[in-house]
Design a protein around this motif. Structure first.
Motif, PDB file in Angstrom:
ATOM      1  N   VAL A   7       0.853  -1.185   0.000  1.00 54.56           N
ATOM      2  CA  VAL A   7       0.000   0.000   0.000  1.00 54.56           C
ATOM      3  C   VAL A   7       0.886   1.232   0.000  1.00 54.56           C
ATOM      4  O   VAL A   7       1.877   1.299   0.739  1.00 54.56           O
ATOM      5  CB  VAL A   7      -0.916   0.008   1.251  1.00 54.56           C
ATOM      6  N   LYS A   8       0.553   2.200  -0.824  1.00 55.67           N
ATOM      7  CA  LYS A   8       1.247   3.482  -0.817  1.00 55.67           C
ATOM      8  C   LYS A   8       0.701   4.294   0.341  1.00 55.67           C
ATOM      9  O   LYS A   8      -0.483   4.626   0.382  1.00 55.67           O
ATOM     10  CB  LYS A   8       1.026   4.216  -2.137  1.00 55.67           C
ATOM     11  N   ARG A   9       1.566   4.623   1.300  1.00 53.54           N
ATOM     12  CA  ARG A   9       1.119   5.260   2.525  1.00 53.54           C
ATOM     13  C   ARG A   9       1.484   6.743   2.550  1.00 53.54           C
ATOM     14  O   ARG A   9       2.446   7.177   1.915  1.00 53.54           O
ATOM     15  CB  ARG A   9       1.703   4.549   3.747  1.00 53.54           C
ATOM     16  N   GLU A  10       0.720   7.474   3.338  1.00 54.32           N
ATOM     17  CA  GLU A  10       0.950   8.906   3.490  1.00 54.32           C
ATOM     18  C   GLU A  10       2.199   9.142   4.336  1.00 54.32           C
ATOM     19  O   GLU A  10       2.480   8.409   5.290  1.00 54.32           O
ATOM     20  CB  GLU A  10      -0.268   9.536   4.160  1.00 54.32           C
ATOM     21  N   THR A  11       2.950  10.176   4.001  1.00 52.06           N
ATOM     22  CA  THR A  11       4.159  10.521   4.762  1.00 52.06           C
ATOM     23  C   THR A  11       3.778  11.024   6.139  1.00 52.06           C
ATOM     24  O   THR A  11       2.809  11.779   6.303  1.00 52.06           O
ATOM     25  CB  THR A  11       4.960  11.609   4.018  1.00 52.06           C
ATOM     26  N   PRO A  13       3.488  13.377   9.041  1.00 53.66           N
ATOM     27  CA  PRO A  13       3.609  14.851   9.034  1.00 53.66           C
ATOM     28  C   PRO A  13       4.759  15.355   9.892  1.00 53.66           C
ATOM     29  O   PRO A  13       5.214  16.490   9.716  1.00 53.66           O
ATOM     30  CB  PRO A  13       2.254  15.317   9.589  1.00 53.66           C
ATOM     31  N   ARG A  14       5.258  14.532  10.797  1.00 50.71           N
ATOM     32  CA  ARG A  14       6.394  14.945  11.627  1.00 50.71           C
ATOM     33  C   ARG A  14       7.626  15.230  10.760  1.00 50.71           C
ATOM     34  O   ARG A  14       8.485  16.038  11.129  1.00 50.71           O
ATOM     35  CB  ARG A  14       6.704  13.866  12.659  1.00 50.71           C
ATOM     36  N   ALA A  15       7.700  14.583   9.616  1.00 49.63           N
ATOM     37  CA  ALA A  15       8.862  14.753   8.739  1.00 49.63           C
ATOM     38  C   ALA A  15       8.805  16.056   7.947  1.00 49.63           C
ATOM     39  O   ALA A  15       9.836  16.498   7.413  1.00 49.63           O
ATOM     40  CB  ALA A  15       8.959  13.572   7.778  1.00 49.63           C
ATOM     41  N   THR A  16       7.634  16.706   7.869  1.00 47.70           N
ATOM     42  CA  THR A  16       7.495  17.884   7.001  1.00 47.70           C
ATOM     43  C   THR A  16       6.992  19.133   7.727  1.00 47.70           C
ATOM     44  O   THR A  16       6.981  20.208   7.133  1.00 47.70           O
ATOM     45  CB  THR A  16       6.519  17.567   5.852  1.00 47.70           C
ATOM     46  N   THR A  17       6.585  19.021   8.990  1.00 51.58           N
ATOM     47  CA  THR A  17       5.960  20.154   9.669  1.00 51.58           C
ATOM     48  C   THR A  17       7.002  21.192  10.098  1.00 51.58           C
ATOM     49  O   THR A  17       8.210  20.920  10.144  1.00 51.58           O
ATOM     50  CB  THR A  17       5.166  19.657  10.898  1.00 51.58           C
ATOM     51  N   LYS A  30      -4.476  16.818  12.760  1.00 51.06           N
ATOM     52  CA  LYS A  30      -5.061  16.257  11.539  1.00 51.06           C
ATOM     53  C   LYS A  30      -5.520  14.819  11.757  1.00 51.06           C
ATOM     54  O   LYS A  30      -6.644  14.453  11.389  1.00 51.06           O
ATOM     55  CB  LYS A  30      -4.035  16.319  10.408  1.00 51.06           C
ATOM     56  N   ILE A  31      -4.660  13.998  12.355  1.00 51.31           N
ATOM     57  CA  ILE A  31      -5.035  12.598  12.566  1.00 51.31           C
ATOM     58  C   ILE A  31      -6.104  12.477  13.649  1.00 51.31           C
ATOM     59  O   ILE A  31      -6.968  11.605  13.590  1.00 51.31           O
ATOM     60  CB  ILE A  31      -3.782  11.751  12.927  1.00 51.31           C
ATOM     61  N   TYR A  32      -6.086  13.408  14.633  1.00 53.04           N
ATOM     62  CA  TYR A  32      -7.133  13.404  15.659  1.00 53.04           C
ATOM     63  C   TYR A  32      -8.495  13.705  15.040  1.00 53.04           C
ATOM     64  O   TYR A  32      -9.501  13.055  15.359  1.00 53.04           O
ATOM     65  CB  TYR A  32      -6.827  14.439  16.745  1.00 53.04           C
ATOM     66  N   ILE A  33      -8.527  14.690  14.162  1.00 54.21           N
ATOM     67  CA  ILE A  33      -9.804  15.054  13.517  1.00 54.21           C
ATOM     68  C   ILE A  33     -10.301  13.903  12.646  1.00 54.21           C
ATOM     69  O   ILE A  33     -11.498  13.563  12.663  1.00 54.21           O
ATOM     70  CB  ILE A  33      -9.615  16.341  12.673  1.00 54.21           C
ATOM     71  N   VAL A  45      -2.325   4.235   8.453  1.00 49.37           N
ATOM     72  CA  VAL A  45      -1.032   4.255   9.132  1.00 49.37           C
ATOM     73  C   VAL A  45      -0.009   4.910   8.214  1.00 49.37           C
ATOM     74  O   VAL A  45       0.081   4.581   7.029  1.00 49.37           O
ATOM     75  CB  VAL A  45      -0.582   2.823   9.502  1.00 49.37           C
ATOM     76  N   TYR A  46       0.758   5.842   8.753  1.00 50.99           N
ATOM     77  CA  TYR A  46       1.734   6.573   7.949  1.00 50.99           C
ATOM     78  C   TYR A  46       2.877   5.667   7.501  1.00 50.99           C
ATOM     79  O   TYR A  46       3.144   4.618   8.087  1.00 50.99           O
ATOM     80  CB  TYR A  46       2.336   7.728   8.753  1.00 50.99           C
ATOM     81  N   GLU A  47       3.574   6.141   6.459  1.00 52.30           N
ATOM     82  CA  GLU A  47       4.821   5.494   6.058  1.00 52.30           C
ATOM     83  C   GLU A  47       5.834   5.682   7.189  1.00 52.30           C
ATOM     84  O   GLU A  47       5.866   6.725   7.836  1.00 52.30           O
ATOM     85  CB  GLU A  47       5.343   6.136   4.769  1.00 52.30           C
TER      86      GLU A  47
END
Length: 1223
Positions: A7-11, A13-17, A30-33, A45-47
């Motif tokens: 599965v192609k997973r989303e990055t 956000p800790r890596a880009t924030t 974002k994940i809480y919402i 589940v993130y990459e």
């Protein structure tokens, strides 16, 4: 191996924030919402973060481990991990130490100055000074919360890296261990290390720095206290010095108990794994109770060690929590006894210091020592695997000019016992057929070529090897992936392989065709289908040498001959083929014959093919069946290791069930009462302390005014003495109640754990076969490993903290209210806001916890499948493929776990924000209304506000964590509510008397596929009926119907009694079965033959001698395990011994001659004639020779009876398949 399931997973956000969002944790919103509004699935589940990829980390750790092995006589995994991750670990620790030291020095100073502002008559501090100190107190509190949270997450990421590196290194090692080491390096042991022991390593990285920081911090605090009050501090400091060695000693006990406990856990998991693998046979033998008791005994042995470890941790926790409380009490008594004037500033300075000390002494240092002790135990176990003997390096030339296999004076040993001696052979071309009697070492010869065995002499193997094992090995993935097994897809070759292995028609019948998911150990395929897929994998691999270990034995005659001719003779015509077989026909068609007998190997010119021929009265032939093979099982149309993820809160019934397993609601209420009384004593002692401080301040003021001789002073002095006596009483009562409540509570959760495990084992073993067809072994083992580690060791302590925090907050709010009723409003605001934040965050937390637990199942299942197919994997040189698959599974697990911890820490940060507002309101409300509140009450209000806010933060996150951990309770309780087999019915004495069998309009539907279609036949008493048919025609379904393994429609009677009216245990215990796959479980020979202890040793030895096994078995107490050298034929004979001992009227033989040589086949025929003459027999076979002596022969086709008559009648019928054989 499940390569298509990516599965192609989303990055993450800790890596880009940005840096602000990173520090404040706003990027988690974002994940809480999403979790709150839509829910989360496994694809959410993130990459994994790039620097946390297990493959890179494994390579890094492997570098240091190899360096350890080269430079040290006793390599240490701890040193390797330290050199790999230690520098980052300690750098973070140093920065953390600096921050903690600043807080330790400034926080007590600021707090004491703030409270001293409220002392009556003071003129040193102005309101502006008080506001400054109030802001400083709040600012330090908020800043340290953010600093600690970020450090926690950094260390969490580092801990997961260490875990991934160690787990991957262990997995790589498991692919290299020698055959002999497998009896010590078991699947259960490695599963336990990966699922349980690596948790310890992870926890050490997360809290290890806290130990030395807390120890230095304790010294700093003791110095600050001494500087503040002088020698009066020595009593408390002396107490610390006395208790500290005791904590260290208890920590060393933790190491000892952890090591012993883990060994017992390995044994239990190995046993459970073996039971799950052979559950159908266990049910047919009615051994459920035996194995249930056997697992319970293993659990009891584990619990004896676990409880010592458990109560050691309890004592560490209790000593830590009492340490600061007792020390503060000693300080107060000493300070008063020495006649010092007590001021509010001094007392609350010491209170603030002791609050920091309590964290260090009750949590950081005790848990740290425990973690270090458990880590050393874990390291010992990891090193036992890492130092296990490996396979000798194979001298295989994979790209030779000429392929060949040469042995020169080679001896082969297993566990220092010689199996083959002085082998000399030269195989360079053609079909080389290996024959020999059962147990002679034919399979060992092939494994020697593969380099799996301990040898002396010279072995030269030139050429690429393919291997097909005797027992088919299939892994959970699609049929296509099982055949390709890492090779490049070549459409023409692939379809040619399907055709020559007679698999093309099978795939047309399966709903998903080549994309049908193979269940654990091929449970949803017939044995013949498994064997042909196993062979197809070997054929698809382009090699020079093909080692085929009796891989056609489980096929019916026509299919076997077809596959042999098309694949082995024609497709591999120009290749070297070493083919082990028990068929004399195949031996006659060999270019060369290799005879293995009495540890010797004869080859080439030393062998005449006539030496391997046998004379039989019957003609051996193959049945020509007009039917086609049908799929005997269900296609698992689901993701590999898929589990249904529940959503929403853990049901209230699961909480009630947990309480019930622990001892019931009454006991639970009594324990809660102890928590209430303990908190009452603690809160009352705090109130008495504030009153005493106010009295002391007033007495000091009177002394300064020289008014110590008046009546007011005397009354204040008497009241002060009374308060001290009450304070002493409450402190001692509190200490006693802490001990009593702790051990009462832990007894309760211990009983819950014991009861749930017992109920789970009983329910699983007695559940219907539908459960075992649905869940893979990896899924079930995951609940017995990770989930039970949570129930046994993690949940009790987290739940204990939650209970303590709930009552502490309640007590704090009551104390605040006694100071000022307005504080109740702020407290309610805090509680409401905290609950709203928890309600917003908790759905995400629960979902992530479930996903984290589910993501562990592929790891367990992949490891289990790898160890089962170790020889095939190594023979195919596909280690890198399975390693890559392991990395993929582990990266998903790492990412899911990191998300769980990130969101857990973020919840704490968000709670800290509102806690800071609450503390600020309390402080500034005191500043605005400083006229009417005593200094003791102000100190009580401010200190209690800090207690409440710190506990609100840790309490709410603790409750959230507890709810998440209850997911594991939910999961194990789910397996205590499975549908069980209906065991009801009659126990008919003397039944069956004759053994007649009747099937009347019987149909069997399995997962919407009809396996039997309106079957009708009668078998008279003492009659022998042979059952034949192509693979998947329904032969095994008749057996399962007779044993009531699956629910059938129609009526089956034995001696005119409907088997549905007979109790299940009585029915199965009166029918004897010898299965196609002989089953021996880990235990003694005697246990394997007579687990219920019904027969004397003399009776057992008599049977063993008749079966010619007395020369192989020396003692009935000899152990059967992974390293046992019994051949498949010898195992089959041991299964015959079981049946002979039981002396039942009905005996079923299921392909018993498929995997034995001619000599053993003749012996089996003699056994049948001698011991089963008076029995009714159903003999399932795919060779006509095996049923030629039967009074009737039944031929099945697509679940229907196509032929059923006496052999003579079938021979005369020209359209009969039996007639075709005799031509």
């Amino acid at each position: 191996m499940d390569r298509d399931n990516t599965v192609k997973r989303e990055t993450n956000p800790r890596a880009t924030t940005n840096i602000f969002s990173l520090v404040t944790f706003f990027y988690t919103l974002k994940i809480y919402i999403k979790g709150f509004t839509k829910g989360l699935g496994i694809n959410d589940v993130y990459e994994v973060l790039p620097d946390s990829q297990s493959e890179k980390l494994c390579q890094k750790l492997n570098h240091y481990w190899e360096k350890e092995k080269k430079t040290r006589d006793s390599p240490s995994i701890c040193r390797a991990v330290f050199f790999c991750f230690g520098r980052t670990f300690f750098l973070v620790g140093v920065i953390q130490f600096v921050a903690e030291t600043i807080k330790t020095v400034w926080s007590p100073h600021a707090l004491s100055k703030l409270i001293s502002y409220f002392s009556p008559g003071q003129t040193d501090l102005t309101r502006h000074d008080a506001i400054y100190y109030g802001c400083l107190v709040v600012g330090i509190n908020l800043t340290m919360s953010l600093v600690r949270s970020n450090f926690d997450l950094i260390l969490t990421a580092l801990s997961l890296k260490a875990r991934a590196a160690v787990s991957s290194l262990l997995y790589r090692k498991s692919l290299k261990v020698s055959f002999e080491s497998l009896s010590d390096v078991t699947a259960g042991k490695i599963v336990t290390i990966l699922s349980k022991d690596t948790d310890v390593l992870e926890n050490l990285f997360r809290s290890g720095n806290g130990v030395w920081i807390a120890m230095i911090q304790t010294c700093v605090i003791c110095f600050l206290i001494y500087q503040k009050i002088g020698i009066a501090s020595f009593a408390a400091i002396t107490f610390f010095v006395v208790v500290f060695p005791l904590q260290v000693y208890i920590g060393t006990l933790t190491y000892r108990y952890k090591l012993k406990c883990s060994q017992k856990t390995d044994e239990r998991l190995n046993l459970i794994r073996d039971v799950l693998s052979a559950i159908k046979i266990i049910k047919m033998y009615t051994w459920e109770k035996f194995f249930e008791d056997k697992i319970h005994d293993a659990r009891k042995k584990e619990l004896r060690k676990l409880h010592k470890l458990f109560y050691t941790k309890v004592w560490i926790s209790v000593l830590g929590s009492l340490c600061s409380k007792t020390a503060f009490f000693l300080f107060v008594m000493t300070y008063v006894w020495m006649g010092h004037n007590v001021s509010a500033e001094t007392v609350y300075y010491i209170v603030s210091c002791f609050n920091d000390l309590e964290t260090s002494l009750s949590n950081d240092i005790p848990s740290g020592f425990s973690q270090f002790a458990q880590t050393f135990a874990t390291a010992t176990r990891i090193e036992s695997v890492m130092k296990a003997p490996e396979l000798p390096t194979k001298e295989t030339i994979t790209d030779p000019k000429e392929a060949k296999v040469c042995f020169n004076n080679v001896d082969v040993s297993i566990h220092d016992t010689k199996i083959l001696e002085n082998i000399s052979l030269d195989i360079s071309d053609g079909l080389n057929v290996v024959v020999g009697h059962t147990g002679s070492g034919k399979t060992t010869l092939l494994k020697t070529i593969l380099g799996e065995c301990q040898t002396t002499g010279k072995i030269e193997v030139c050429g690429k090897i393919s291997y097909a094992s005797q027992e088919p090995w299939l892994f959970p993935s699609t049929i296509k992936n099982n055949i390709l097994f890492g090779e490049e897809f070549n459409q023409n070759r692939y379809h040619q392989i399907l055709e020559i292995c007679s698999l093309d028609y099978d795939l047309d019948l399966l709903p998903e065709g080549e994309n049908t998911v193979v269940g654990e150990s091929g449970i949803n395929l017939s044995k013949g289908q498994q064997a042909r897929i196993n062979l197809a994998r070997a054929l698809y691999r382009k090699s020079d040498i093909y080692l085929l270990d009796d891989c056609l034995a489980s096929l019916d005659g026509s299919v076997s001959d077809s596959v042999f001719q098309k694949s082995i003779c024609e497709f591999l015509e120009d290749k070297i083929r070493v083919f082990v077989t028990s068929s004399t026909d195949y031996a006659q068609r060999a270019d060369k014959v290799i005879v293995v007998n009495s540890k010797c190997v004869k080859f080439g010119d030393d062998v005449d093919k006539t030496q391997v021929s046998y004379t039989f009265d019957n003609i051996e032939g193959s049945a020509r069946l007009n039917s086609t093979e049908s799929h005997d099982g269900d296609s698992l149309e689901k993701q590999i290791y898929h589990e249904t993820k529940k959503s929403g809160v853990v049901p209230l019934n699961d909480y009630l069930s947990y309480v019930k397993h622990g001892g019931g609601p009454i006991l639970f209420i009594l324990i809660v009462s102890l928590f209430v009384l303990s908190q009452y004593a603690t809160s009352y002692s705090d109130k008495l302390l504030s009153t005493w401080i106010t009295l002391e301040q007033n007495l000091t003021n009177l002394k300064e005014l020289n008014e110590s001789d008046n009546l007011e002073y005397d009354n204040l002095y008497k009241e002060r003495q009374h308060e001290l006596v009450l304070y002493t009483t409450m402190v001692l009562t509190s200490i006693l109640l802490v001990v009593v409540k702790s051990f009462s509570y832990f007894h309760f959760v211990r009983m819950a754990s014991i009861s749930i495990h017992k109920a789970m084992v009983r329910n699983i073993i007695n559940s219907t076969m539908k459960f075992f067809d649905t869940f893979f072994i990896g899924n079930v083992l995951n609940r017995f490993t990770k989930d039970f580690v949570t129930v046994d060791e993690t949940l009790p302590f987290v739940a204990m903290e939650c209970f303590t925090m709930i009552f502490t907050v309640s007590g704090g709010i009551i104390l605040l209210t006694t100071v000022n009723y307005v504080f109740l409003i702020e407290s309610l605001f805090l509680l409401v806001a905290a609950c709203l934040i928890k309600q917003f965050c908790q759905p995400t937390g629960r979902n992530l916890e479930r996903l984290h637990v589910i993501s562990r199942s592929p790891l367990t299942g992949h490891l289990n499948a790898t160890l089962e197919g170790l020889t095939t994997i190594r023979a195919s040189n596909t280690q890198e493929i399975v390693i890559h698959e392991f990395h993929r599974h582990h990266d998903l697990f790492t990412s899911a776990l990191f998300m769980v911890i990130t969101n857990f820490i973020a919840l704490g940060v968000f709670l800290q924000y509102i806690s800071t507002i609450f503390t600020g309101l309390i402080i500034f409300q005191c500043l605005l209304t400083d006229g009417g509140t005593s200094v003791g009450d102000v100190g009580l209000a401010i200190t209690q506000s800090f207690v409440i806010t710190s506990i609100i933060k840790s309490g709410i996150t603790g409750i959230a964590d507890c709810e998440n951990l209850m997911v594991s309770v939910e999961r194990v309780l789910e397996f205590t509510k499975l549908e069980e087999e209906d065991k009801g019915g009659k126990n008919l004495s003397g039944w069956p008397e004759f053994g007649s069998i009747s099937f009347n309009d019987v149909s069997l539907t399995y997962n919407d596929t009809r396996m039997l279609r309106n079957i009708n036949f009668d078998v008279n008493a003492k009659e022998k009926v042979g059952i034949m048919g192509r693979t998947g025609a329904g032969k095994s379904s008749i057996i399962t119907s007779l044993f009531r393994i699956y629910q059938t429609h129609g009526k089956i009677t034995i001696d005119e009694v409907d088997i549905n009216d007979v109790s299940l245990r009585w029915l199965r215990s009166n029918i004897s079965l010898i299965p196609q796959d002989p089953y021996l479980f880990p235990g003694s020979i005697r246990e394997n033959l007579d687990p219920m202890k019904q027969y004397r040793d003399e009776e057992i030895w008599k049977v063993l001698k008749e079966l010619h096994l007395d020369t192989v078995i020396k003692e009935l107490g000899d152990r059967v395990d992974k390293g046992t050298t019994f051949s498949t034929g010898q195992k089959q004979l041991l299964c015959f011994a079981r049946v002979i001992l039981r002396k039942n009227k009905i005996v079923i033989l299921d392909e018993v001659t498929a995997n034995v040589d001619k000599e053993t086949e003749v012996l089996i025929e003699e056994i049948v004639q001698k011991h089963f003459k008076e029995c009714t027999m159903l003999i399932v076979a795919h060779k006509s020779l095996a049923v030629s002596h039967c009074s009737k022969i039944m031929v099945l086709s697509s679940g229907r009876i196509s032929e059923f008559d006496e052999p003579d009648a079938l021979l005369q019928n020209k359209s009969s398949s039996i007639h075709y054989i005799s031509r």
